[in-house]
Design a protein around this motif. Structure first.
Motif, PDB file in Angstrom:
ATOM      1  N   GLY A 117       0.819  -1.213   0.000  1.00 27.85           N
ATOM      2  CA  GLY A 117       0.000   0.000   0.000  1.00 27.85           C
ATOM      3  C   GLY A 117       0.846   1.254   0.000  1.00 27.85           C
ATOM      4  N   PRO A 118       0.229   2.428   0.252  1.00 31.17           N
ATOM      5  CA  PRO A 118       0.935   3.715   0.098  1.00 31.17           C
ATOM      6  C   PRO A 118       1.695   4.192   1.334  1.00 31.17           C
ATOM      7  N   SER A 119       1.750   3.413   2.388  1.00 35.76           N
ATOM      8  CA  SER A 119       2.330   3.886   3.654  1.00 35.76           C
ATOM      9  C   SER A 119       3.841   3.828   3.667  1.00 35.76           C
ATOM     10  N   GLY A 120       4.438   4.458   4.695  1.00 37.78           N
ATOM     11  CA  GLY A 120       5.868   4.333   4.947  1.00 37.78           C
ATOM     12  C   GLY A 120       6.737   5.424   4.363  1.00 37.78           C
ATOM     13  N   THR A 121       6.139   6.439   3.731  1.00 35.11           N
ATOM     14  CA  THR A 121       6.944   7.565   3.239  1.00 35.11           C
ATOM     15  C   THR A 121       6.903   8.697   4.262  1.00 35.11           C
TER      16      THR A 121
END
Length: 447
Positions: A322-326
């Motif tokens: 998914g789009p997390s972790g930035t």
């Protein structure tokens, strides 16, 4: 005939030596040595220093014995058995016999080690060891059979159990453990939708659950069932009947952290997260606080280049997470208050993966974390100052450092491959909080 007779005798002797070597209470020579970190100048106290397959207990659980003198750890010195090392003398003593499965669980009120051990039929027996008696007999070379030191508290049947992951309640009268899908499903409401797998590791599917065992009677009771895979069951060592656990996917979860009471009430997310937050490695650090990492390990333009590449040095890059972790959103070492539900981010590295495995001192003064490079960072929670404490623990190591504070908040235990010739085998190491930091005074200490 004579050669056969001699060979038989030699074989018997060798078998006898192996049996003695595997006896609970067997002692091993001290390997203790002090090494100065070549970058930070901090003294690293290696309590083990040979390539014997050492690894520490996970940061969700206590590391030190109740008297504060011994650290329990896993080792291949005797394959399948656990060891204790004395922090001052370096003495190493075998503390299990007959193997163990899953988590090694130390009591805080008494000198006792709890664990599960698999039986031939697949059931698990819950065992505890009287460490005080064992250490005393080992020191005086008056060892007895393991039954003198062991107590069998009860059996977790194969039909309901899910491995040896367990945790000890603060009152030390019961343990909590995971239940398998079949058992968990029996206690799940019919209208609850079972969660499917999440992420590239094909983990996270439910249902999962937690049960308890009374350590006096052996009676088992159901605690809670949830529609997802349960992992990292831990307790609050300062508050009875309080359980923390996670939705385990092997990476980012839709909702990682959870808490519930021993009677099954109070189930809720510990820290409600969004799809943009990659929350991981939660650990209870004080009566009211849980430390966790909100990861900042992905580039802001994540997904535009090499979206499916991942490695031990740079994990979690697959797009299916998914789009997390930035770092478009706040990231770092976060501490959530169980009572007020407030969360604070105590610090974050300026670049790189960000803090990964995290912990804190029970007095509220310090927080600690490692990153993908296996570097250890110390944070003063009053001033928010962050200091590189130690580095050079090798990204090729068999596991991560997993820094964990001592109960008195003056030192940190890690596991390190710094001394290993094969760059993988780890040792048990102690890093002290710098003396000039310990001497600091403040108008207020956050707790």
């Amino acid at each position: 005939m004579k050669k056969t007779f001699i060979f038989t005798i030699l074989l018997s002797v060798l078998i006898g030596v192996c049996e003695v070597k595997s006896q609970i209470g067997t002692r091993f020579p001290s390997e203790r040595k002090v090494v100065k970190d070549s970058v930070t100048g901090v003294d690293l106290i290696f309590l083990t220093s040979t390539p014997a397959g050492d690894s520490k207990i996970y940061p969700t659980h206590p590391q030190w014995s109740a008297d504060g003198n011994w650290l329990i750890f896993r080792s291949n010195r005797v394959k399948g058995e656990a060891m204790a090392v004395n922090e001052s003398t370096g003495d190493i003593i075998q503390v299990t016999e007959g193997g163990y499965d899953g988590m090694l669980t130390l009591a805080r009120k008494e000198m006792r080690l709890y664990y599960m051990r698999k039986l031939d039929v697949g059931d698990m027996e819950v065992v505890s060891i009287d460490l005080a008696k064992l250490f005393a007999d080992s020191m005086t070379k008056k060892l007895k059979t393991k039954s003198v030191y062991e107590t069998i508290h009860g059996i977790v049947p194969k039909a309901i159990g899910n491995g040896g992951d367990m945790a000890l309640d603060a009152e030390e009268n019961q343990i909590y453990f995971k239940t398998n899908k079949e058992e968990s499903a029996k206690h799940l409401a019919e209208n609850v939708s079972i969660e499917p797998i999440f992420g590239p590791r094909n983990m996270g599917a439910g249902p999962g659950g937690i049960a308890s065992m009374d350590l006096k009677s052996g009676e088992i009771s159901h605690v809670v069932s949830v529609p997802f895979q349960v992992g990292h069951v831990q307790t609050n060592p300062w508050a009875a009947n309080e359980i923390i656990f996670c939705w385990e996917t092997g990476g980012k979860s839709p909702q990682r952290t959870w808490t519930v009471l021993a009677d099954g009430t109070g189930l809720r997310p510990l820290y409600p997260e969004s799809e943009y937050e990659w929350v991981t490695h939660e650990a209870v650090i004080s009566k009211d606080e849980v430390a966790m990492a909100i990861m900042g390990h992905r580039p802001v333009d994540f997904g535009t280049e090499n979206p499916n590449e991942s490695s031990a040095a740079n994990p979690g890059q697959e797009t299916s997470w998914g789009p997390s972790g930035t770092r478009e959103k706040p990231t770092g070492l976060a501490i959530v208050n169980i009572r007020t539900r407030e969360m604070r981010i105590e610090g974050q590295t300026e670049s790189g993966s960000g803090l990964w495995h995290v912990h804190g001192s029970p007095d509220g003064r310090w927080a600690v974390g490692d990153d993908f490079s296996r570097t250890i960072y110390l944070i003063d929670r009053n001033t928010k100052e962050m200091k590189m404490l130690s580095t050079g623990h090798k990204t090729t190591a068999a596991d991560h450092p997993h820094p964990t504070f001592s109960p008195d908040g003056t030192k940190i235990q890690i596991q390190s491959a710094m001394l290993s010739e094969d760059d993988r085998s780890m040792n048990i190491c102690i890093v002290s909080v710098p003396e000039h930091w310990l001497k600091r005074t403040y108008d207020q200490v956050f707790q």
